[in-house]
Scaffold this active site. Structure first.
Site, PDB file in Angstrom:
ATOM      1  N   SER A  77     -20.913  47.252  79.051  1.00 44.53           N
ATOM      2  CA  SER A  77     -19.422  47.240  79.164  1.00 44.53           C
ATOM      3  C   SER A  77     -18.762  48.237  80.439  1.00 44.53           C
ATOM      4  O   SER A  77     -17.552  48.049  80.930  1.00 44.53           O
ATOM      5  CB  SER A  77     -18.768  47.870  77.744  1.00 44.53           C
ATOM      6  OG  SER A  77     -19.150  48.926  77.497  1.00 44.53           O
TER       7      SER A  77
ATOM      8  N   ASN B  12     -22.310  51.494  75.652  1.00 42.26           N
ATOM      9  CA  ASN B  12     -21.421  51.846  76.603  1.00 42.26           C
ATOM     10  C   ASN B  12     -22.041  52.469  77.911  1.00 42.26           C
ATOM     11  O   ASN B  12     -21.489  53.515  78.499  1.00 42.26           O
ATOM     12  CB  ASN B  12     -20.196  52.790  75.956  1.00 42.26           C
ATOM     13  CG  ASN B  12     -19.195  53.066  76.868  1.00 42.26           C
ATOM     14  OD1 ASN B  12     -18.318  54.091  76.985  1.00 42.26           O
ATOM     15  ND2 ASN B  12     -18.690  51.929  77.637  1.00 42.26           N
TER      16      ASN B  12
HETATM   17  P1  4NP Z   1     -25.524  48.484  76.696  1.00 38.75           P
HETATM   18  O1  4NP Z   1     -27.038  48.640  76.656  1.00 38.75           O
HETATM   19  O2  4NP Z   1     -24.865  48.259  75.013  1.00 38.75           O
HETATM   20  O3  4NP Z   1     -25.109  47.367  77.467  1.00 38.75           O
HETATM   21  O4  4NP Z   1     -24.879  49.849  76.966  1.00 38.75           O
HETATM   22  C1  4NP Z   1     -27.735  49.802  75.888  1.00 38.75           C
HETATM   23  C2  4NP Z   1     -27.822  50.744  76.207  1.00 38.75           C
HETATM   24  C3  4NP Z   1     -28.590  51.849  75.175  1.00 38.75           C
HETATM   25  C4  4NP Z   1     -29.033  51.276  74.407  1.00 38.75           C
HETATM   26  C5  4NP Z   1     -28.979  50.034  73.915  1.00 38.75           C
HETATM   27  C6  4NP Z   1     -28.389  49.207  74.607  1.00 38.75           C
HETATM   28  N1  4NP Z   1     -29.656  52.277  73.273  1.00 38.75           N
HETATM   29  O5  4NP Z   1     -30.418  51.875  72.440  1.00 38.75           O
HETATM   30  O6  4NP Z   1     -29.729  53.444  73.558  1.00 38.75           O
END
Ligand code: 4NP
Length: 149
Positions: free
Chosen positions: A16, A12
């Protein structure tokens, strides 16, 4: 009655928030309420990723005021449609559903596009150009979905 739409990815903070900001720009806010959430809780309380804020800003969309939150099971009652950015997140949400009504609210954002994998790629570990690509994928999908709301 407003149609309530929830956009969901993992963190998030990248995909999103863009989907929320883009759909909000397309629909009439008197008819459609849009929010976003993540299935993971790594960034709760944070602003969107600066790369998402920048790409949105370059298109005239301000997402900088959004605050990251985690998806929770009350969202099944609060929202009419829940769009997952990819299959992993789709499965995470479906696994939290407690009946068929809740399951039926969950869709892949790209279900009707001709992208063969129906996934919005996760741009988090990539470069800036990934965010431009993701913006365009999400924008095309939101324009299509907005016609159905
Ligand atoms: P999102 O991307 O799902 O598009 O917000 C990500 C943001 C952070 C992480 C993974 C995906 N993370 O592992 O911290």
């Amino acid at each position: 009655m407003k149609t309530k739409v929830l956009m969901v990815c993992l963190g998030n903070i990248c995909r999103s928030p863009l989907a929320e900001g883009i759909l909000k720009c397309i629909v009439n806010p008197e008819d459609v309420f849009v929010d976003s959430a993540g299935t993971g809780g790594y960034h709760i309380g944070q602003s969107p990723d600066p790369r998402s804020i920048d790409v949105a800003k370059s298109k005239g969309i301000d997402i900088s005021n959004q605050i990251c939150r985690k998806f929770n099971t009350r969202d099944f009652d609060r929202f009419d449609v829940i769009y997952a950015m990819d299959k992993e997140n789709y499965n995470s949400i479906i696994n939290l559903a407690s009946n068929l009504t809740q399951q039926n609210k969950v869709r892949l954002l790209l279900s009707e596009t001709d992208r063969s994998d129906h996934e919005v790629p996760d741009p988090y570990y990539g470069g800036e150009d990934g965010f431009e690509k993701v913006f365009q994928i999400i924008e095309a999908a939101c324009k299509h979905k907005a016609k159905l709301l």
